[in-house]
Design a protein around this motif. Structure first.
Motif, mmCIF file in Angstrom:
data_model
loop_
_atom_site.group_PDB
_atom_site.id
_atom_site.type_symbol
_atom_site.label_atom_id
_atom_site.label_comp_id
_atom_site.label_asym_id
_atom_site.label_seq_id
_atom_site.Cartn_x
_atom_site.Cartn_y
_atom_site.Cartn_z
ATOM 1 N N ALA A 36 -8.205 -1.569 5.572
ATOM 2 C CA ALA A 36 -8.181 -0.449 6.263
ATOM 3 C C ALA A 36 -6.116 0.163 6.543
ATOM 4 O O ALA A 36 -5.813 1.279 6.253
ATOM 5 C CB ALA A 36 -8.308 -0.255 7.219
ATOM 6 N N SER A 37 -5.001 -1.125 5.539
ATOM 7 C CA SER A 37 -4.790 -1.297 6.345
ATOM 8 C C SER A 37 -3.560 0.296 5.290
ATOM 9 O O SER A 37 -2.501 0.429 5.239
ATOM 10 C CB SER A 37 -3.454 -2.091 6.213
ATOM 11 O OG SER A 37 -3.883 -2.611 4.820
ATOM 12 N N ARG A 38 -4.448 0.548 4.436
ATOM 13 C CA ARG A 38 -3.968 1.142 3.221
ATOM 14 C C ARG A 38 -4.619 2.595 3.105
ATOM 15 O O ARG A 38 -3.133 3.558 2.789
ATOM 16 C CB ARG A 38 -4.964 0.869 2.104
ATOM 17 C CG ARG A 38 -4.248 -0.139 1.325
ATOM 18 C CD ARG A 38 -4.595 -0.745 -0.114
ATOM 19 N NE ARG A 38 -5.027 0.371 -1.326
ATOM 20 C CZ ARG A 38 -5.218 0.163 -2.868
ATOM 21 N NH1 ARG A 38 -5.794 -1.037 -2.707
ATOM 22 N NH2 ARG A 38 -5.214 1.042 -3.507
ATOM 23 N N ILE A 39 -4.708 2.894 4.534
ATOM 24 C CA ILE A 39 -5.462 3.994 4.854
ATOM 25 C C ILE A 39 -3.540 5.079 5.105
ATOM 26 O O ILE A 39 -2.974 4.620 6.145
ATOM 27 C CB ILE A 39 -6.735 4.333 6.091
ATOM 28 C CG1 ILE A 39 -7.856 3.870 5.252
ATOM 29 C CG2 ILE A 39 -6.542 6.146 6.794
ATOM 30 C CD1 ILE A 39 -8.972 3.994 6.887
ATOM 31 N N GLU A 40 -3.618 6.434 4.748
ATOM 32 C CA GLU A 40 -2.487 6.835 5.186
ATOM 33 C C GLU A 40 -2.796 7.525 6.451
ATOM 34 O O GLU A 40 -1.550 7.361 7.295
ATOM 35 C CB GLU A 40 -2.316 8.090 3.761
ATOM 36 C CG GLU A 40 -1.832 7.259 2.694
ATOM 37 C CD GLU A 40 -1.656 9.038 1.311
ATOM 38 O OE1 GLU A 40 -1.954 9.746 2.006
ATOM 39 O OE2 GLU A 40 -0.300 8.278 0.554
ATOM 40 N N HIS A 41 -3.124 8.625 6.725
ATOM 41 C CA HIS A 41 -3.302 8.932 8.105
ATOM 42 C C HIS A 41 -3.015 7.677 9.202
ATOM 43 O O HIS A 41 -4.986 7.415 9.249
ATOM 44 C CB HIS A 41 -4.141 9.810 7.874
ATOM 45 C CG HIS A 41 -4.400 10.677 7.116
ATOM 46 N ND1 HIS A 41 -3.170 11.854 7.343
ATOM 47 C CD2 HIS A 41 -5.271 11.121 6.355
ATOM 48 C CE1 HIS A 41 -3.179 12.660 5.867
ATOM 49 N NE2 HIS A 41 -4.503 12.067 5.145
ATOM 50 N N ALA B 205 0.647 -2.362 -0.615
ATOM 51 C CA ALA B 205 -0.830 -1.877 -1.703
ATOM 52 C C ALA B 205 -0.132 -0.481 -1.469
ATOM 53 O O ALA B 205 -0.329 -0.017 -0.406
ATOM 54 C CB ALA B 205 -1.387 -2.406 -1.350
ATOM 55 N N PRO B 206 -0.773 -0.022 -2.778
ATOM 56 C CA PRO B 206 -0.815 1.241 -2.309
ATOM 57 C C PRO B 206 -2.111 2.200 -1.751
ATOM 58 O O PRO B 206 -2.550 1.961 -1.796
ATOM 59 C CB PRO B 206 -0.919 2.272 -3.950
ATOM 60 C CG PRO B 206 -1.139 1.131 -4.964
ATOM 61 C CD PRO B 206 -1.034 -0.762 -4.172
ATOM 62 N N ALA B 207 -1.098 3.199 -0.763
ATOM 63 C CA ALA B 207 -2.555 3.797 0.498
ATOM 64 C C ALA B 207 -3.837 4.772 -0.050
ATOM 65 O O ALA B 207 -3.360 4.978 -1.577
ATOM 66 C CB ALA B 207 -1.617 4.715 0.824
ATOM 67 N N ARG C 255 -6.769 5.430 10.354
ATOM 68 C CA ARG C 255 -6.487 4.072 9.893
ATOM 69 C C ARG C 255 -6.452 3.039 11.872
ATOM 70 O O ARG C 255 -7.692 1.992 11.000
ATOM 71 C CB ARG C 255 -4.944 3.912 9.593
ATOM 72 C CG ARG C 255 -4.489 2.426 9.486
ATOM 73 C CD ARG C 255 -3.038 2.092 9.139
ATOM 74 N NE ARG C 255 -2.768 2.620 9.737
ATOM 75 C CZ ARG C 255 -1.208 3.738 9.467
ATOM 76 N NH1 ARG C 255 -1.898 4.254 8.018
ATOM 77 N NH2 ARG C 255 -0.621 4.028 9.905
ATOM 78 N N TRP C 256 -6.245 3.752 12.558
ATOM 79 C CA TRP C 256 -5.988 3.220 13.710
ATOM 80 C C TRP C 256 -7.631 3.659 14.252
ATOM 81 O O TRP C 256 -9.054 2.697 14.731
ATOM 82 C CB TRP C 256 -5.566 3.691 14.411
ATOM 83 C CG TRP C 256 -3.717 2.846 14.988
ATOM 84 C CD1 TRP C 256 -3.229 3.762 14.270
ATOM 85 C CD2 TRP C 256 -3.673 2.111 15.072
ATOM 86 N NE1 TRP C 256 -1.866 3.028 14.122
ATOM 87 C CE2 TRP C 256 -2.532 1.689 14.490
ATOM 88 C CE3 TRP C 256 -4.918 1.210 15.559
ATOM 89 C CZ2 TRP C 256 -1.840 0.362 15.122
ATOM 90 C CZ3 TRP C 256 -3.727 -0.413 15.733
ATOM 91 C CH2 TRP C 256 -2.951 -0.375 16.087
#
Length: 168
Positions: free
Chosen positions: A92-97, A164-166, A101-102
């Motif tokens: 989930a660290s790659r989720i942009e929003h 890593a890319p989002a 993510r939280w």
């Protein structure tokens, strides 16, 4: 009962297959998508070996669930849910929003804790059973994610300092 069943083999495998498919669809990255599958496979292997070697009986209290054919030590429900949902937290660290993510992180951290509570409450395990199950799941998720990071770096998808890319 629901929390206890969230750690059942068929639920863990079903959620894993579904999320793996969605990750592959969204990222087109096989290495990234396989992290949850590797985590639960490794956890299951360690669990089966440990349960057969130790063979600990279940607590001598009333059981609110039918007892699986495996021994009490370690908890497979807790190990599997920890491996699966902690691998989701790492990915989930790659989720942009940030809000998404939280949200994913909080929910995925709560699930193994709820499974742990339920397995103890329902009389299925000793405290050490769930503690070792959680440790097994934690280590397997970290190993699977570490494998991904190493392989992605080798493939040139990540530099040593780059994230890593989002996910979009």
């Amino acid at each position: 009962m629901v929390w206890s069943h969230m750690g059942n083999t068929e639920i863990v495998i079903g959620v894993c297959v579904l999320v793996t498919a969605v990750l592959l669809w969204r990222t087109r990255d096989w290495l990234f998508s396989l992290v949850p599958l590797i985590a639960i496979s490794l956890q299951a292997t360690i669990f089966v070996i440990a349960a057969n070697v130790v063979g600990r009986p279940r607590p001598k209290v009333s059981h609110l669930d039918p007892a699986p054919p495996t021994s009490s030590y370690p908890s497979g429900h807790v190990g599997a849910s920890t491996a699966l949902y902690l691998s989701f937290v790492l990915l989930a660290s790659r989720i942009e929003h940030a809000w998404l993510r939280w949200s994913v992180t909080v929910v995925c951290l709560l699930v193994p804790l709820l499974v742990t509570y339920a397995r103890l409450y329902r009389g299925m395990h000793h405290v050490t059973d769930v503690a070792v199950g959680m440790l097994n799941g934690l280590l397997c998720a970290l190993l699977a994610y570490g494998w991904y990071r190493h392989r992605a770096r080798e493939a040139g998808k990540l530099s040593t300092r780059e994230k890593a890319p989002a996910l979009t």
